[in-house]
Design a protein around this motif. Sequence first.
Motif, PDB file in Angstrom:
ATOM      1  N   ASP A   1      28.431  28.762  32.224  1.00 30.62           N
ATOM      2  CA  ASP A   1      28.970  28.898  33.578  1.00 30.62           C
ATOM      3  C   ASP A   1      29.364  30.350  33.799  1.00 30.62           C
ATOM      4  OD1 ASP A   1      29.018  26.094  34.514  1.00 30.62           O
ATOM      5  OD2 ASP A   1      30.420  25.827  32.853  1.00 30.62           O
ATOM      6  N   ARG A   2      28.836  30.955  34.865  1.00 32.51           N
ATOM      7  CA  ARG A   2      29.165  32.338  35.195  1.00 32.51           C
ATOM      8  C   ARG A   2      30.470  32.387  35.991  1.00 32.51           C
ATOM      9  NH1 ARG A   2      24.547  35.959  35.312  1.00 32.51           N
ATOM     10  NH2 ARG A   2      25.240  36.898  37.258  1.00 32.51           N
ATOM     11  N   PHE A   3      31.249  33.432  35.728  1.00 31.11           N
ATOM     12  CA  PHE A   3      32.556  33.560  36.376  1.00 31.11           C
ATOM     13  C   PHE A   3      32.845  35.043  36.580  1.00 31.11           C
ATOM     14  CE2 PHE A   3      37.280  33.117  36.520  1.00 31.11           C
ATOM     15  CZ  PHE A   3      37.341  32.141  37.510  1.00 31.11           C
ATOM     16  N   PRO A   4      33.451  35.423  37.712  1.00 30.57           N
ATOM     17  CA  PRO A   4      33.603  36.852  38.006  1.00 30.57           C
ATOM     18  C   PRO A   4      34.863  37.510  37.457  1.00 30.57           C
ATOM     19  CG  PRO A   4      34.290  35.582  39.900  1.00 30.57           C
ATOM     20  CD  PRO A   4      33.840  34.583  38.863  1.00 30.57           C
ATOM     21  N   CYS A   5      35.748  36.753  36.820  1.00 26.01           N
ATOM     22  CA  CYS A   5      37.058  37.304  36.455  1.00 26.01           C
ATOM     23  C   CYS A   5      37.246  37.377  34.944  1.00 26.01           C
ATOM     24  CB  CYS A   5      38.168  36.469  37.086  1.00 26.01           C
ATOM     25  SG  CYS A   5      38.105  36.443  38.880  1.00 26.01           S
ATOM     26  N   SER A   6      38.182  38.231  34.542  1.00 24.16           N
ATOM     27  CA  SER A   6      38.481  38.478  33.135  1.00 24.16           C
ATOM     28  C   SER A   6      39.990  38.470  32.943  1.00 24.16           C
ATOM     29  CB  SER A   6      37.931  39.839  32.703  1.00 24.16           C
ATOM     30  OG  SER A   6      36.597  40.020  33.106  1.00 24.16           O
ATOM     31  N   PRO A   7      40.464  38.412  31.690  1.00 22.52           N
ATOM     32  CA  PRO A   7      41.899  38.591  31.435  1.00 22.52           C
ATOM     33  C   PRO A   7      42.350  39.999  31.804  1.00 22.52           C
ATOM     34  CG  PRO A   7      40.817  37.512  29.572  1.00 22.52           C
ATOM     35  CD  PRO A   7      39.733  38.005  30.481  1.00 22.52           C
TER      36      PRO A   7
END
Length: 819
Positions: A71-77
């Motif tokens: 699953d692709r996601f645009p955010c990071s920690p």
Amino acid sequence: MLKNYCIVAWRSLMKNKLFSFINIAGLSIGLAGCMLILLYIHHEISFDKDLPDGDRLYQVGGIFVTDGKEDRFPCSPAITAANMQTDFPEISRTARMLTFSFFGEYKTLLQSIRADGTLNSFYEQKGSAADNSFLTLFGYRFVEGDVHTALVQPNAVVISATLAKTLYGTASAVNKTLRISSSLNGVHDCRITGVFQPGNDPTHADPNFIMSFYGGSIERRMKGDGVNMAFDNMYTTYVLLKPGTDAKKLEAKFPAFIEKYAGKDLREAGFWRKDFLLPVADIHLHADMMEMTAGGNLTYLYILGSVAVFILLLACINFMNLSTARSHRRSVEVGVRKVLGAQKSSLISQFLGESLLMAFIAFIFAIGLVVLVMPLFERLAGQSLPVGPSSAATAIAFFVILAGLTGLVAGSYPAFYLSSFKPAAVLKGRYTNSFSALTLRKGLVIFQFVISVTLIIVTLVISDQLRFLQKADLGFAKDQQIVIPLQSAQARTLYRSLKTEWQTDHRILSVGAGSYYPGIVNASDDNFHKKGQSVSAGQRLRINHVDEDFLKTLGMQMVAGRMFDFDHIATDTLRHVIVNEEAVRKVGFASPQAALGQKLISTYKGETNEDEIVGVVKDFHYESLHAPITPFVFYLNNKNSYHYAIVHAVNTNTDGVIKGIESVWRKQNPGEPFTYSFLDEDFQKNYSGDRRLSDIINGFTTIAILISCLGLLGLTSFSAEQRLKEVGIRKVLGARVSTLVILLSKDFLRLVFIAHFIAMPVAYWVMHRWLQEFSAQVAIGWPVFVSTAGIVTIIAFATMSIQVARAALTNPVNILRNE
């Protein structure tokens, strides 16, 4: 010579007024339609194209791998940006942004202090928090304040010039105090440190206010996360690469980077993360994942681009058909010119010059049409399409070239066809339309109506699908649901009191609350597995924290177990959960009944949690029907930290119910404005892109039919003129007008029917593929094709009847008196 060509071309236009009108009208409409679509496509592909160093600016995306599924996601920690800056010398600068709406905060309460000390309160939908480097990386143009230091201090905020004008009119906004009540950052009095002027070019990041990360709950959350780089993926991270850096080579270093900072935590949690770099200029159309703002649809642009090409082709075909059909009018002229020594090349130049003249006249009218209908088109497209001075000059230059190419394409075949006449034959009166010319003309008519029929079928199928989406059973009660945002700490604190008083109204069936509700983005999820499974077998399930009446208010149906309720609130808040059927299947329970009493296990920051399943609800569509059913876990939250209240009202006097709800709100919470929306309308916003496509195609289908009918009108006029003597003789012999109308129309109607049978499989294939984008869709049945055939036949026959009836009603004496 050129002057002579122009004079001849102008005389030809004036001599054949109907022919000239049809061609110029068709070309004008075709060019205008094409230009409008090209302006829209240009707008869509222009996102983030004008950023400083935009070719070196990238977004860091993540691919979460759970049980083999990606699953692709645009955010990071939060710590990702700093770690990348430290580990990779290829990175020049980094920036982070947290978009409020992406995490459920669609409206943020802003309160400015008026001169008399009272508060001016309103909700703003476009809010975010960011590093100061975000402002410089994205080239923000400040009209007040210093872009280099605006977000350095705690509780600083920068606002758009539009918002500044709304708040303070023409007075300076800098150093004014703006109270911001955010469910993500808390309530804080922020100092305005800058005012920015939004650029003319579109961007995926377009907030109206940007807060500093420091001084509120966001900073505390960042500090609490510490060096964690596995959880709390909330921040969009951007990196500016140094000149000459190969992004692919840098990406190749990411697996070791993830292993170094997050490998242990990710393995304990049962999933993995793979980072990648996405050029910022590609975010709008090529992200292939949910983003902070709604992205574009590349497929739709291809569809609209094809429509633009076809519409222009229709106009060109009209010109070709009418020019070759009326070629006998020019045959003697061609013969005389050739006898007097004219070369074929000079004749071709003359006829191409005539078509170019007609194309540029049409272009002038097309510009006027574009200016006239632009406001309507912008409403259909749901976009403002501003064109700056430099862009306008480029656009006009491009459209002039387009008009020239249109003239050349439209005039090429007639020019070569007319210049090929043999002078001996045409001067002896032996001119006849060649079989090849007649066949080509019929083929072009068929092609025109194949396009028109295809567009009509596409329009009908899209309309059917949109109606289906509006009425589809989503698995919950979407009607008469009033959504009230609880975006401030004060509103959330008052929720129980508000709910109690709202429920005294007999017109209100139920009141519930949750962090999210169906139809809006919910980015909250975790990895869950059942007892006896390894953590690597876990599944990502979406999470919502709700009150005891949320599921009941939405009318969700239990298939096993029980709902949350007030009697069990003490135990239900202690790790009891309700899941949907899809979650049961994903985790691997045999049935909903078998899942009851079982434990869902998750790991967060090294801490293992076990949640007991007490109920299973029937599957429901949380997102649009573009997406499959989402697996969900519901937690009971009695801390009043909800973002939205939902009021289910009876199906009568909705306005009265809303006034009653508002009255209670203003009594208990007078310092905040009351706002609401309807859940069904919010859910339908997920299909705004599909509606825009439908509206645009509807409009251009009408244009395509209009252009086709103009051509058919011209050809019918020519055919009726050619057969006037036949009509006269038949009338003398007793033929009725109706018989003559059918006689003169049947050849063209035959072509229309052939076009329909060619278009049917083409349209079916196109729409079948489009419908695959939805998890549920309508069937493309025979009524669509039958109704299309009826529509096209009626329109074509009505168009032809204008000229055919005129010929059939002509007095035969006037036709035959010279014979």
